[in-house]
Design a protein around this motif. Structure first.
Motif, PDB file in Angstrom:
ATOM      1  N   SER A   1      -5.437   3.895   2.038  1.00 46.79           N
ATOM      2  CA  SER A   1      -4.220   4.228   2.768  1.00 46.79           C
ATOM      3  C   SER A   1      -3.525   5.388   2.098  1.00 46.79           C
ATOM      4  O   SER A   1      -3.705   5.650   0.902  1.00 46.79           O
ATOM      5  CB  SER A   1      -3.303   2.997   2.849  1.00 46.79           C
ATOM      6  OG  SER A   1      -2.245   3.096   1.931  1.00 46.79           O
TER       7      SER A   1
ATOM      8  N   GLY B   1      -0.555  -3.774   3.508  1.00 44.24           N
ATOM      9  CA  GLY B   1      -1.697  -3.939   2.629  1.00 44.24           C
ATOM     10  C   GLY B   1      -1.887  -5.373   2.186  1.00 44.24           C
ATOM     11  O   GLY B   1      -2.777  -5.682   1.393  1.00 44.24           O
TER      12      GLY B   1
ATOM     13  N   ASN C   1      -8.274   1.272  12.005  1.00 47.39           N
ATOM     14  CA  ASN C   1      -7.409   2.290  11.417  1.00 47.39           C
ATOM     15  C   ASN C   1      -6.020   2.152  12.041  1.00 47.39           C
ATOM     16  O   ASN C   1      -5.869   1.535  13.093  1.00 47.39           O
ATOM     17  CB  ASN C   1      -7.964   3.705  11.598  1.00 47.39           C
ATOM     18  CG  ASN C   1      -8.190   4.063  13.047  1.00 47.39           C
ATOM     19  OD1 ASN C   1      -7.366   3.763  13.901  1.00 47.39           O
ATOM     20  ND2 ASN C   1      -9.315   4.700  13.335  1.00 47.39           N
TER      21      ASN C   1
ATOM     22  N   GLU D   1     -10.314  -0.584   1.797  1.00 40.04           N
ATOM     23  CA  GLU D   1      -9.105  -0.144   2.488  1.00 40.04           C
ATOM     24  C   GLU D   1      -8.492   1.054   1.754  1.00 40.04           C
ATOM     25  O   GLU D   1      -8.174   0.988   0.580  1.00 40.04           O
ATOM     26  CB  GLU D   1      -8.101  -1.296   2.532  1.00 40.04           C
ATOM     27  CG  GLU D   1      -6.841  -0.923   3.271  1.00 40.04           C
ATOM     28  CD  GLU D   1      -5.694  -1.865   2.983  1.00 40.04           C
ATOM     29  OE1 GLU D   1      -5.924  -2.917   2.353  1.00 40.04           O
ATOM     30  OE2 GLU D   1      -4.564  -1.531   3.374  1.00 40.04           O
TER      31      GLU D   1
ATOM     32  N   TYR E   1      -1.988   4.343  12.234  1.00 38.47           N
ATOM     33  CA  TYR E   1      -1.172   5.503  11.880  1.00 38.47           C
ATOM     34  C   TYR E   1       0.272   5.219  12.236  1.00 38.47           C
ATOM     35  O   TYR E   1       0.545   4.526  13.215  1.00 38.47           O
ATOM     36  CB  TYR E   1      -1.641   6.745  12.652  1.00 38.47           C
ATOM     37  CG  TYR E   1      -3.099   7.028  12.463  1.00 38.47           C
ATOM     38  CD1 TYR E   1      -3.549   7.752  11.369  1.00 38.47           C
ATOM     39  CD2 TYR E   1      -4.046   6.545  13.372  1.00 38.47           C
ATOM     40  CE1 TYR E   1      -4.901   7.990  11.184  1.00 38.47           C
ATOM     41  CE2 TYR E   1      -5.395   6.768  13.195  1.00 38.47           C
ATOM     42  CZ  TYR E   1      -5.822   7.498  12.095  1.00 38.47           C
ATOM     43  OH  TYR E   1      -7.154   7.715  11.901  1.00 38.47           O
TER      44      TYR E   1
ATOM     45  N   ALA F   1       0.719   3.697   2.112  1.00 39.72           N
ATOM     46  CA  ALA F   1       1.182   3.975   3.474  1.00 39.72           C
ATOM     47  C   ALA F   1       2.470   3.229   3.759  1.00 39.72           C
ATOM     48  O   ALA F   1       3.360   3.741   4.435  1.00 39.72           O
ATOM     49  CB  ALA F   1       0.108   3.566   4.474  1.00 39.72           C
TER      50      ALA F   1
ATOM     51  N   MET G   1      -3.896   4.522   7.471  1.00 43.02           N
ATOM     52  CA  MET G   1      -4.815   3.659   6.718  1.00 43.02           C
ATOM     53  C   MET G   1      -6.108   3.491   7.507  1.00 43.02           C
ATOM     54  O   MET G   1      -6.139   3.657   8.723  1.00 43.02           O
ATOM     55  CB  MET G   1      -4.187   2.301   6.396  1.00 43.02           C
ATOM     56  CG  MET G   1      -3.899   1.365   7.548  1.00 43.02           C
ATOM     57  SD  MET G   1      -5.312   0.460   8.243  1.00 43.02           S
ATOM     58  CE  MET G   1      -5.828  -0.508   6.860  1.00 43.02           C
ATOM     59  N   ARG G   2      -7.173   3.193   6.776  1.00 37.31           N
ATOM     60  CA  ARG G   2      -8.440   2.871   7.429  1.00 37.31           C
ATOM     61  C   ARG G   2      -9.183   1.885   6.534  1.00 37.31           C
ATOM     62  O   ARG G   2      -8.903   1.765   5.329  1.00 37.31           O
ATOM     63  CB  ARG G   2      -9.290   4.109   7.704  1.00 37.31           C
ATOM     64  CG  ARG G   2      -9.529   5.077   6.575  1.00 37.31           C
ATOM     65  CD  ARG G   2     -10.668   4.761   5.632  1.00 37.31           C
ATOM     66  NE  ARG G   2     -11.904   4.451   6.346  1.00 37.31           N
ATOM     67  CZ  ARG G   2     -12.812   3.618   5.905  1.00 37.31           C
ATOM     68  NH1 ARG G   2     -12.632   2.996   4.726  1.00 37.31           N
ATOM     69  NH2 ARG G   2     -13.913   3.381   6.569  1.00 37.31           N
TER      70      ARG G   2
ATOM     71  N   SER H   1       0.827  -1.208   0.000  1.00 42.41           N
ATOM     72  CA  SER H   1       0.000   0.000   0.000  1.00 42.41           C
ATOM     73  C   SER H   1       0.861   1.258   0.000  1.00 42.41           C
ATOM     74  O   SER H   1       2.062   1.216   0.274  1.00 42.41           O
ATOM     75  CB  SER H   1      -0.893  -0.003   1.238  1.00 42.41           C
ATOM     76  OG  SER H   1      -0.095   0.149   2.388  1.00 42.41           O
TER      77      SER H   1
ATOM     78  N   SER I   1       2.196   8.043   7.894  1.00 45.23           N
ATOM     79  CA  SER I   1       1.383   7.110   7.107  1.00 45.23           C
ATOM     80  C   SER I   1       0.076   6.824   7.851  1.00 45.23           C
ATOM     81  O   SER I   1       0.055   6.830   9.087  1.00 45.23           O
ATOM     82  CB  SER I   1       2.114   5.780   6.913  1.00 45.23           C
ATOM     83  OG  SER I   1       3.369   5.985   6.312  1.00 45.23           O
TER      84      SER I   1
END
Lengths: 181, 398
Positions: free
Chosen positions: B225, B168, B260, B223, B262, B128, B246-247, B126, B244
């Motif tokens: 990111s 990811g 989520n 998803e 971070y 992120a 993601m959720r 991903s 970075s």
């Protein structure tokens, strides 16, 4: 009126400066500039020198790396060799030996002056891209009566041609670095 | 003399005019790369005793492992300056009894413009993850480095909770990575669901009704990111920093909360030294931040790592300290407390030849409030685990 012109010049200058600042500071990163958790990517260097074994296509990166360090299929520095070819290409070529690094042109008369002719020999002296890596010898003849007679070449001309080759080599290297990005 | 000068000037002039410009187009290349690794490990784990494993005797302390991956790398550049390519990675995976089945790892393609950035598509990490900055390490040394391959998972199936933001999981996705502006770049990626590969059927689906598009399929969906990163140098100090995030949504019908995660990371490097660290937090549990929802009533998780490396010629050395926390929650009416995993490691890598490394490292792991594999889920079964792992091996990349 004068003020307007001054302002226009100033504005254009600022725009140009902004453009050049942007040009130097905006680029798309290479794929290897991203974080990678791949185990292969953690290893420094590659066996065989290149990133993977080439199955298909021409290995440009190898040529580029090789040009700096000596070259693979060519005996002398590839940038200097290409640059010498480019620089002297306005004359007909008589002989070119990329392994020995010798480039010999045939006689060439500048347009509009058929009573004068030149011939050049370029020697690429090594595998490194360095300023003393190229030597150019220039020969000049004049037509006197029915015979071509050797006449001296002004002292700076050969070194001017060498400078042209070096400048071109520098340009080629910059291009290949940019192309590799 | 004047004539000589004129004539020679004409020669130089002709030399200047006659130059051509090199083409930017590059014919595509196909390469095969890969790596092979051999590692020997010595493990001292207090969960390896007969009393905990239920085996007639304690586990052996020594084991060997081998690993490999083959990559097919395609690269090309069109005349308009657009780069393109694909990568196909085949890996050894441990999903069968012989531990030698080969399946794909990342499989993805890309197009990249010098001014517009890079678009990647397929089963790749991903945004992120690709833009993250994490604590520095040397080969096979790290919070989830070579040590974890040698130990048994705990009851929840995890060996470590110390990691970077999840990559990811190679879910099929699209990723955009921006150009760099004055040292800054950013990226975003989107995966509609967690699945990878060519088939729209879920693995082991008995009929066509079980599509990966089903709203209740998998453990996360939608998803998203992204990350922003800075790289630059001040004086002689190189700086890399990134944030970075993601959720994702949990599938419909799930009682879990949407996950989520971070991560903030910083690296500083000068004179062969790199020091740095990262901190990860968010609404998740388990080993991979954000790969599954978090049950109601459980606290958010976090972990952090500090690391340093030094490189001198062919030798690199490194050290790290890492601490992670997960909420065990209430088990049978009793609070099982937080799982707290701490790892500290030192190691060295010697580059024998470009692409050939020998590595050795030692990691000590203290895992508090963790339940052994096979033990019933009652609070009394949560205990402290202490592990020492020493590994020695070689990795060869081509």
């Amino acid at each position: 009126m004068r003020l307007t012109r001054l302002m226009m010049v100033g504005l254009t200058g600022t725009l140009l400066a902004a453009c050049s600042a942007l040009q130097g500071n905006v680029r798309t990163p290479e794929l290897d500039e991203y974080s990678s958790d791949r185990r292969r990517d953690q290893v420094r260097g590659r066996l065989g020198g290149s990133d993977g074994i080439l199955l298909f296509g021409t290995d440009r990166s190898q040529q580029r790396g090789g040009a700096d360090q000596g070259g693979v299929g060519i005996g002398v520095n590839a940038f200097l060799w290409r640059a010498a070819l480019d620089t002297l290409s306005f004359m007909p070529l008589s002989s070119a030996d990329p392994f020995g690094g010798v480039l010999i042109t045939d006689w060439y008369s500048p347009p509009g002056n058929p009573s004068e002719r030149f011939r050049a020999t370029a020697y690429i002296l090594g595998r490194q891209l360095r300023s003393d890596g190229v030597r150019v010898a220039l020969f000049r003849q004049e037509l006197r009566g029915n015979a071509w007679v050797d006449v001296p070449v002004s002292a700076g001309t050969a070194s001017e041609l060498e400078d042209q080759v070096l400048a071109r080599a520098r340009e080629l290297r910059a291009q290949s670095t940019a192309a590799a990005r | 003399m004047r004539k000589i000068l004129l004539g020679t000037t004409a020669v130089v002039g002709a030399a200047l005019m006659g130059m051509g410009v090199a083409q930017a187009q590059t014919a595509p290349t196909v390469r095969v790369g890969g790596y092979f690794e051999f590692t020997g490990g010595y493990v001292d784990d207090n969960f390896d005793t007969a009393a905990i494993t239920g085996l007639p005797a304690s586990r052996s302390k020594v084991d060997f492992r081998s690993d490999m991956e083959i990559s097919v790398i395609v690269r090309g550049k069109a005349a308009n300056g657009l780069s393109y390519g694909a990568e196909i990675e085949l890996q050894l995976d441990n999903n069968n009894t012989s531990q030698t089945a080969i399946d794909t790892d990342e499989v993805w393609g890309f197009v990249s413009s010098p001014t517009l950035g890079t678009l990647q598509f397929g089963d790749n990490d991903s945004a992120a993850d690709q833009l993250k900055v994490a604590a520095p390490g040397v080969t096979n040394l790290g919070e989830s480095g070579g040590w974890d391959e040698f130990i048994a998972p705990e009851a929840g199936g995890t060996r470590y909770i110390l990691t970077t933001i999840n990559d990811g999981s190679d879910s099929t996705k699209i990723i955009y990575l921006s150009p760099q502006f004055f040292g800054f770049d950013f990226g975003v990626s989107y995966a509609p669901n967690q699945y990878e590969g060519e088939n729209f059927l879920q693995p082991a689906a008995a009929n066509n009704a079980a599509l990966q598009r089903n709203p209740n399929a998998g453990s996360i969906r939608n998803e998203l990111s992204g990350a922003i990163r800075y790289r630059g140098s001040f004086g002689n100090v190189g700086v890399a920093a990134a944030f970075s995030a993601m959720r994702a949504d949990v599938p419909t019908g799930s009682t879990l909360r949407d996950p989520n995660a971070y991560q903030a990371g910083l690296n500083l490097s000068a004179m062969g030294f790199t020091v740095g660290g990262h901190y990860i937090w968010g609404r998740y549990s388990g080993s991979a931040p954000g790969r599954g929802g978090l049950a109601a009533g459980l606290d958010n998780s976090n972990n952090w790592t500090l690391g340093a490396t030094y490189r001198a010629g062919a030798i690199s050395v490194g050290a790290f300290y890492s601490l992670g926390k997960r909420d065990n929650g209430v088990v049978g009416g009793v609070d099982a407390g937080d799982r707290e995993q701490q790892a500290v490691g030192v190691g060295a890598v010697y580059t024998v030849a470009p692409g050939l490394e020998v590595f050795a490292n030692y990691t000590n792991i203290e895992d508090e409030n963790v339940r052994p594999f096979g033990a019933a889920n009652v609070a009394a079964n949560y205990r402290n685990r202490s592990i020492d792992v020493f590994i020695l091996g070689t990795r060869l990349a081509f």
